[in-house]
Design an enzyme around this catalytic site. Structure first.
Site, PDB file in Angstrom:
ATOM      1  N   THR A   8       0.803  -1.054  -0.025  1.00 27.03           N
ATOM      2  CA  THR A   8      -0.135  -0.065   0.023  1.00 27.03           C
ATOM      3  C   THR A   8       0.960   1.201   0.045  1.00 27.03           C
ATOM      4  OG1 THR A   8      -1.721   1.264   1.310  1.00 27.03           O
ATOM      5  CG2 THR A   8      -0.263   0.152   2.473  1.00 27.03           C
ATOM      6  N   ASN A  10      -0.281   3.875   1.320  1.00 28.71           N
ATOM      7  CA  ASN A  10      -1.032   4.913   2.246  1.00 28.71           C
ATOM      8  C   ASN A  10      -0.564   4.638   3.894  1.00 28.71           C
ATOM      9  OD1 ASN A  10      -2.831   5.954   4.152  1.00 28.71           O
ATOM     10  ND2 ASN A  10      -4.575   5.766   2.416  1.00 28.71           N
ATOM     11  N   ASP A  66      -8.126  -2.602  -0.684  1.00 29.77           N
ATOM     12  CA  ASP A  66      -8.899  -1.411  -1.200  1.00 29.77           C
ATOM     13  C   ASP A  66      -9.952  -1.197  -0.351  1.00 29.77           C
ATOM     14  OD1 ASP A  66      -8.737   0.276  -3.651  1.00 29.77           O
ATOM     15  OD2 ASP A  66     -10.904  -0.452  -3.575  1.00 29.77           O
ATOM     16  N   SER A  67     -10.089   0.278  -0.202  1.00 29.45           N
ATOM     17  CA  SER A  67     -11.169   0.452   0.760  1.00 29.45           C
ATOM     18  C   SER A  67     -11.869   1.821   0.370  1.00 29.45           C
ATOM     19  CB  SER A  67     -10.714   0.769   2.164  1.00 29.45           C
ATOM     20  OG  SER A  67      -9.401   1.383   1.950  1.00 29.45           O
ATOM     21  N   PHE A 169      -6.983   9.062   9.129  1.00 29.59           N
ATOM     22  CA  PHE A 169      -6.582   9.558   7.909  1.00 29.59           C
ATOM     23  C   PHE A 169      -8.074   9.546   6.898  1.00 29.59           C
ATOM     24  CE2 PHE A 169      -6.754   5.336   5.665  1.00 29.59           C
ATOM     25  CZ  PHE A 169      -6.976   4.817   6.515  1.00 29.59           C
ATOM     26  N   GLY A 170      -7.671  10.049   5.633  1.00 30.95           N
ATOM     27  CA  GLY A 170      -8.647  10.077   4.728  1.00 30.95           C
ATOM     28  C   GLY A 170      -9.896  10.753   5.080  1.00 30.95           C
ATOM     29  N   TYR A 171     -11.249   9.953   5.283  1.00 24.97           N
ATOM     30  CA  TYR A 171     -12.420  10.731   5.400  1.00 24.97           C
ATOM     31  C   TYR A 171     -12.748  10.692   6.967  1.00 24.97           C
ATOM     32  CZ  TYR A 171     -13.154  10.201   0.244  1.00 24.97           C
ATOM     33  OH  TYR A 171     -12.943  10.507  -1.193  1.00 24.97           O
ATOM     34  N   ASP A 172     -11.903  10.297   7.789  1.00 23.30           N
ATOM     35  CA  ASP A 172     -12.282  10.267   9.038  1.00 23.30           C
ATOM     36  C   ASP A 172     -12.907  11.343   9.836  1.00 23.30           C
ATOM     37  OD1 ASP A 172     -11.561   7.396   9.391  1.00 23.30           O
ATOM     38  OD2 ASP A 172      -9.635   7.687  10.020  1.00 23.30           O
ATOM     39  N   HIS A 198     -14.240  -1.147  10.144  1.00 18.49           N
ATOM     40  CA  HIS A 198     -14.509  -1.849   9.061  1.00 18.49           C
ATOM     41  C   HIS A 198     -12.903  -2.788   8.706  1.00 18.49           C
ATOM     42  CE1 HIS A 198     -12.843   2.056   8.089  1.00 18.49           C
ATOM     43  NE2 HIS A 198     -12.253   1.810   6.870  1.00 18.49           N
TER      44      HIS A 198
HETATM   45  P1  ITT Z   1      -3.028   2.109  -1.845  1.00 20.78           P
HETATM   46  O1  ITT Z   1      -4.255   1.910  -3.062  1.00 20.78           O
HETATM   47  O2  ITT Z   1      -1.792   2.290  -2.454  1.00 20.78           O
HETATM   48  O3  ITT Z   1      -3.393   0.978  -0.703  1.00 20.78           O
HETATM   49  P2  ITT Z   1      -4.853   4.612  -1.597  1.00 20.78           P
HETATM   50  O4  ITT Z   1      -4.756   5.562  -0.220  1.00 20.78           O
HETATM   51  O5  ITT Z   1      -4.680   5.003  -2.918  1.00 20.78           O
HETATM   52  O6  ITT Z   1      -3.440   3.521  -1.251  1.00 20.78           O
HETATM   53  P3  ITT Z   1      -7.437   3.328  -2.050  1.00 20.78           P
HETATM   54  O7  ITT Z   1      -7.212   3.355  -3.453  1.00 20.78           O
HETATM   55  O8  ITT Z   1      -7.964   1.943  -1.308  1.00 20.78           O
HETATM   56  O9  ITT Z   1      -5.821   3.692  -1.206  1.00 20.78           O
HETATM   57  O10 ITT Z   1      -8.315   4.271  -1.520  1.00 20.78           O
HETATM   58  C1  ITT Z   1      -9.018   4.365  -0.439  1.00 20.78           C
HETATM   59  C2  ITT Z   1      -9.267   5.948  -0.074  1.00 20.78           C
HETATM   60  O11 ITT Z   1     -10.414   5.836   1.023  1.00 20.78           O
HETATM   61  C3  ITT Z   1      -8.388   6.834   0.536  1.00 20.78           C
HETATM   62  O12 ITT Z   1      -9.090   8.159  -0.198  1.00 20.78           O
HETATM   63  C4  ITT Z   1      -8.501   6.607   1.900  1.00 20.78           C
HETATM   64  O13 ITT Z   1      -8.179   8.008   2.673  1.00 20.78           O
HETATM   65  C5  ITT Z   1     -10.069   6.272   2.367  1.00 20.78           C
HETATM   66  N1  ITT Z   1      -9.985   5.450   3.231  1.00 20.78           N
HETATM   67  C6  ITT Z   1      -9.838   4.234   3.431  1.00 20.78           C
HETATM   68  N2  ITT Z   1      -9.993   3.802   4.696  1.00 20.78           N
HETATM   69  C7  ITT Z   1     -10.433   4.651   5.572  1.00 20.78           C
HETATM   70  C8  ITT Z   1     -10.561   4.863   6.878  1.00 20.78           C
HETATM   71  O14 ITT Z   1     -10.533   3.912   7.566  1.00 20.78           O
HETATM   72  N3  ITT Z   1     -10.945   6.078   7.088  1.00 20.78           N
HETATM   73  C9  ITT Z   1     -11.009   7.403   6.338  1.00 20.78           C
HETATM   74  N4  ITT Z   1     -10.595   7.128   4.926  1.00 20.78           N
HETATM   75  C10 ITT Z   1     -10.412   6.108   4.543  1.00 20.78           C
END
Ligand code: ITT
Length: 216
Positions: A8, A10, A66-67, A169-172, A198
């Site tokens: 990953t 991330n 993927d998430s 991180f992300g949408y948290d 999740h």
């Molecule tokens: P990799 O593909 O290299 O693993 P990425 O950040 O591109 O890294 P994804 O394509 O899976 O990962 O995209 C996941 C998106 O969803 C990304 O914008 C994350 O910030 C968000 N995300 C995933 N899990 C999350 C969580 O637990 N809390 C908040 N946001 C999350």
């Protein structure tokens, strides 16, 4: 000690995965590759990523995931486009009409900021009781380019009116979990987020599979 590659780019994911798998006694080695995610679902993309990493690191177990955040009222967006939500083009019926190949980076802070701003823009006219949302994650484990198993997890909640909190991180900062007393995931400490998330649910199943199938 057996080594498992975590594929990953991330750092937020690495932290959460390591906090659950490291105590099981495996050496976790993160690697970041630029994988083109062409799948239409989160599970498809997890499989695409695990195969891609596994082809680069043969003879070793490789885990990728993927998430994304799914908002049913927004035609299930951002969904599989969660990472590049800020740069996709969406028409008036909420159909995705252009998906550029995102610039590769392991620093997600700018993308997270833009993604959250765009989500706030789309959500602002939707009443709170119609803002149900869920996180979905799918882990895929592969060896020598062959998928061994996949594990999914979900957490349910709502989208907040405003960004709150600095953890996670992300949408948290925009996601209020159904059992978090009105707090966003970014207002919870990591142990508390992990209790419900999740990712934790899926990692519990993955951890069991790993401990039954890979010698540590
Ligand atoms: P990799 O593909 O290299 O693993 P990425 O950040 O591109 O890294 P994804 O394509 O899976 O990962 O995209 C996941 C998106 O969803 C990304 O914008 C994350 O910030 C968000 N995300 C995933 N899990 C999350 C969580 O637990 N809390 C908040 N946001 C999350």
């Amino acid at each position: 000690m057996s080594k498992i590659i975590i594929g990953t780019s991330n750092p937020g994911k690495i932290r959460e995965i390591a906090s659950i798998l490291s105590p099981l006694g495996y050496e976790i080695e993160p690697h970041a590759l630029d994988v083109y995610e062409t799948g239409k679902t989160i599970k498809d993309n997890a499989i695409i990523k695990a195969k891609a990493y596994s082809n680069v690191f043969p003879d070793t177990y490789v885990i990728a995931e993927d998430s994304g955040l799914v908002v049913p009222k927004l035609n299930n967006l951002p969904g599989p486009y969660s990472a590049r939500f800020h740069e996709i083009t969406i028409d008036d019926n909420l159909n995705v009409i252009n998906v550029p190949h995102e610039e590769f980076t392991t620093d997600k802070s700018e993308h997270d900021k833009l993604n959250n701003e765009k989500l706030l823009k789309y959500i602002k006219d939707i009443p709170f009781n119609e803002r149900a949302a869920y996180f979905e994650v799918c882990f895929a484990i592969a060896k020598n380019g062959i998928i061994q198993e996949t594990f999914s997890g979900y957490s349910y909640g709502y989208i907040s009116d405003e960004l709150r909190g600095t953890n996670g991180f992300g949408y948290d900062p925009l996601f209020i979990g159904e059992n978090t007393f009105g707090k966003t995931y970014a207002e919870l400490d990591s142990a508390r987020k992990n209790l419900k998330s999740h990712r934790k649910q899926a990692l519990k199943q993955l951890g069991l599979w790993v401990s039954q199938n890979i010698e540590n």
